[in-house]
Design an enzyme around this catalytic site. Structure first.
Site, short mmCIF file in Angstrom:
data_model
loop_
_atom_site.label_atom_id
_atom_site.label_comp_id
_atom_site.label_asym_id
_atom_site.label_seq_id
_atom_site.Cartn_x
_atom_site.Cartn_y
_atom_site.Cartn_z
N CYS A 222 39.97 -25.77 56.37
CA CYS A 222 40.33 -25.69 54.95
C CYS A 222 40.13 -26.95 54.13
CB CYS A 222 41.80 -25.26 54.85
SG CYS A 222 42.08 -23.65 55.60
N LYS B 188 36.56 -27.82 53.12
CA LYS B 188 36.05 -26.68 52.34
C LYS B 188 36.63 -26.71 50.93
CE LYS B 188 38.25 -22.75 53.21
NZ LYS B 188 38.98 -22.24 52.02
N ARG C 293 37.22 -25.87 64.36
CA ARG C 293 36.47 -25.93 63.10
C ARG C 293 36.69 -27.27 62.39
NH1 ARG C 293 38.24 -20.43 60.27
NH2 ARG C 293 40.14 -20.93 61.42
C1 UDX Z 1 45.98 -27.11 55.87
C2 UDX Z 1 47.14 -27.19 54.90
O1 UDX Z 1 48.17 -28.02 55.46
C3 UDX Z 1 47.70 -25.80 54.66
O2 UDX Z 1 48.74 -25.86 53.71
C4 UDX Z 1 46.59 -24.89 54.15
O3 UDX Z 1 47.05 -23.57 53.94
C5 UDX Z 1 45.44 -24.86 55.14
O4 UDX Z 1 44.97 -26.19 55.39
P1 UDX Z 1 45.65 -26.84 58.44
O5 UDX Z 1 44.21 -26.77 58.14
O6 UDX Z 1 46.23 -25.90 59.41
O7 UDX Z 1 46.49 -26.64 57.06
O8 UDX Z 1 45.92 -28.30 58.97
P2 UDX Z 1 46.94 -29.47 58.64
O9 UDX Z 1 48.17 -29.28 59.43
O10 UDX Z 1 47.06 -29.63 57.19
O11 UDX Z 1 46.11 -30.71 59.22
C6 UDX Z 1 44.81 -30.91 58.69
C7 UDX Z 1 44.16 -32.05 59.44
O12 UDX Z 1 44.83 -33.28 59.11
C8 UDX Z 1 44.24 -31.92 60.96
O13 UDX Z 1 43.04 -32.41 61.53
C9 UDX Z 1 45.40 -32.83 61.33
O14 UDX Z 1 45.30 -33.37 62.64
C10 UDX Z 1 45.24 -33.92 60.29
N1 UDX Z 1 46.49 -34.62 60.00
C11 UDX Z 1 47.52 -33.94 59.44
C12 UDX Z 1 46.57 -35.98 60.29
O15 UDX Z 1 45.62 -36.57 60.81
N2 UDX Z 1 47.71 -36.64 60.00
C13 UDX Z 1 48.79 -36.00 59.44
O16 UDX Z 1 49.82 -36.65 59.22
C14 UDX Z 1 48.70 -34.62 59.16
#
Ligand code: UDX
Length: 459
Positions: free
Chosen positions: A289, A292, A356
């Site tokens: 997400c 994208k 992904r």
């Molecule tokens: C994200 C949004 O959080 C969510 O609200 C939306 O609906 C979809 O996209 P997601 O893609 O599941 O959710 O992942 P997220 O938990 O946000 O983490 C995204 C990326 O950031 C991951 O690679 C995660 O490892 C990284 N991340 C997240 C960090 O490196 N540090 C953090 O503190 C938080």
């Protein structure tokens, strides 16, 4: 809107059903798309008390769902799914025309992946809308739960009007989801707010009630128009990527300045204007997400001749951060050519098998391009790994991966990597080097086992 069937709703005495609609009991809902978002919403709405038919066009997935199994890994979804099925109010269909009949709200949760241009590919949404135009009537409500570019709700409404005639058109509402993979079930039942965008009051109210029926505690409902609801979703993800990118960049400076990023993050996060969430440095943000949505938002700005400098730089900074991680590994082993690197963690984050846009993909590719030999292990993503990194051999566990390695690199924050037997890891390696890109361990702990340790800003 035509008057609604009586009996299903608790209408105020003396007021017609088409005005004050408050579903006392559950309402019939169709959810289109049995993926991560659609299935959580479908099972969640059943738990709220509604009756849901979930439409999945992929035959294999449909058979798995009908047989009672979830075709992918998502924490807590198995039990939510089983509870929902036990009520008898969750069914599955492969026939969209049939499934939407008599449903009051049709939630569209189909994928809107990035096209080559970086803009959202709305092909699946277009197919669904063409079918809905043939079968919907004005008493039904189309709810766009998929992340869709600003203006899509209006376009869907126009297409429905063109095909069905303005008097028959269902209402079109935007209701974006904010579910995190690995936390989706929790996030569905504990939303900080619900966003509902639309221009027909009754339809907005109706969708609000769909959520209110399931609320055990008051949750703010943001009511706005379609376009604003659409932009809120993109702005949310763009900001999250910006915040993670910021702490990643700062962790590199902390390495050089000899400052501990964890203390910096903890202290700045105490300020409610900043907040402590999403301040954990890593190898670079990933997932299906964030990139994208940043690309779509930047594309929207470009279409208006307006540059999102911060948005663009967040994308660029993420790529550079991945290269920074590789440089740190190279420094640890004294040059990558001919070195053997054990990569622990391939999924884009813990508690999901999803690779992904995982940072592990570019990091591993950089290592290979630099002449390193790479072997990898991930607790859940092994089935997906060959699709993304076919050239990388996979180990049965972390210890097999570490055998004769010159460096162990932790890229995903799986809890089992935090509980590794470091003595065993150090003894099985050729050289006991470790790049902990998730700060799962500490310099002190690594030193206790003679491990030459690097991390993200824990200087
Ligand atoms: C994200 C949004 O959080 C969510 O609200 C939306 O609906 C979809 O996209 P997601 O893609 O599941 O959710 O992942 P997220 O938990 O946000 O983490 C995204 C990326 O950031 C991951 O690679 C995660 O490892 C990284 N991340 C997240 C960090 O490196 N540090 C953090 O503190 C938080």
């Amino acid at each position: 809107m035509e008057s609604l069937p009586r009996g299903a709703y608790n209408t105020e005495p003396g007021r017609s059903a088409s005005h004050e609609i408050r579903p006392l009991a559950g309402v019939p809902i169709c959810v289109i798309g049995g993926g991560f978002v659609g299935l959580v919403a479908a099972a969640g709405f059943v738990q709220f008390g509604h009756t849901v038919v979930c439409v999945e066009k992929d035959r294999d997935k449909l058979e798995q769902l009908r047989s009672g199994s979830v075709p992918f890994y998502e924490k807590d979804l198995d039990s939510l799914f089983r509870d929902a099925q036990r009520t008898g109010r969750l069914t599955f269909s492969g026939d969209l025309d049939e499934a939407v009949k008599d449903q009051r709200a049709i939630f569209i949760a189909v994928g809107t992946p990035p096209a080559d241009s970086g803009r959202a590919d709305l092909g699946a949404l277009g197919e669904v809308t063409e079918i809905l135009a043939r079968v919907l009537d004005s008493s039904q409500i189309v709810v766009l739960k998929s992340t869709v570019p600003v203006g899509t709700g209006a376009r869907v409404r126009r297409l429905l009007e063109e095909r069905a005639g303005t008097d028959k058109v269902a209402s079109v509402i935007n209701n974006p989801e904010f579910l995190r993979e690995g936390n989706a079930v929790h996030d569905f039942f504990h939303p900080p707010r619900i966003v509902i965008g639309g221009d027909r009051h009754e339809a907005v109210e109706f969708v609000s009630h769909i959520y209110r029926l399931g609320m055990t505690h008051p949750v703010p409902i943001v009511v706005t128009n379609n376009e604003t609801a659409e932009l809120i979703k993109y702005a949310s993800n763009a900001f999250l990527a910006t915040k993670i990118g910021f702490i990643n960049e700062l962790s590199g400076l902390c390495d050089l300045a000899g400052v501990n990023i964890l203390e910096v993050a903890r202290a700045i996060g105490m300020d409610p204007r900043i907040g402590s969430e999403f301040l954990n440095p890593g190898p670079g943000w990933g997932g299906s997400c964030l990139r994208k949505d940043l690309l779509e938002l930047s594309g929207l700005a470009d279409s208006h001749g307006y540059e999102l400098m911060i948005g663009r730089s967040v994308l660029e900074a993420n790529l550079r951060h991945q290269e920074y991680v590789v440089a740190r590994i190279s420094k640890l082993v004294g040059g990558l050519r001919g070195s053997r690197i054990a990569v622990l963690g391939l999924s884009f984050k813990a508690d999901t098998s999803d690779m992904r846009d995982s940072a592990a993909i570019p990091v591993v590719r950089h290592l290979l391009q630099a002449g390193a030999e790479v072997i990898a292990f991930d607790p859940k993503a092994m089935p997906e790994a060959p699709h993304y990194l076919p050239e990388v051999p996979l180990a049965a566990d972390a210890y097999e991966a570490a055998r004769d390695a010159d460096c162990v690199v932790i890229l995903t924050e799986w809890q089992e990597f935090q509980l590794l037997d470091l003595r065993r890891i150090a003894e099985t390696m050729r050289h006991p080097n470790m790049m902990d890109a998730r700060n799962l361990l500490t310099p002190e702990l690594a030193a206790r086992y003679g491990i030459n340790y690097a991390s993200m800003g824990q200087a």
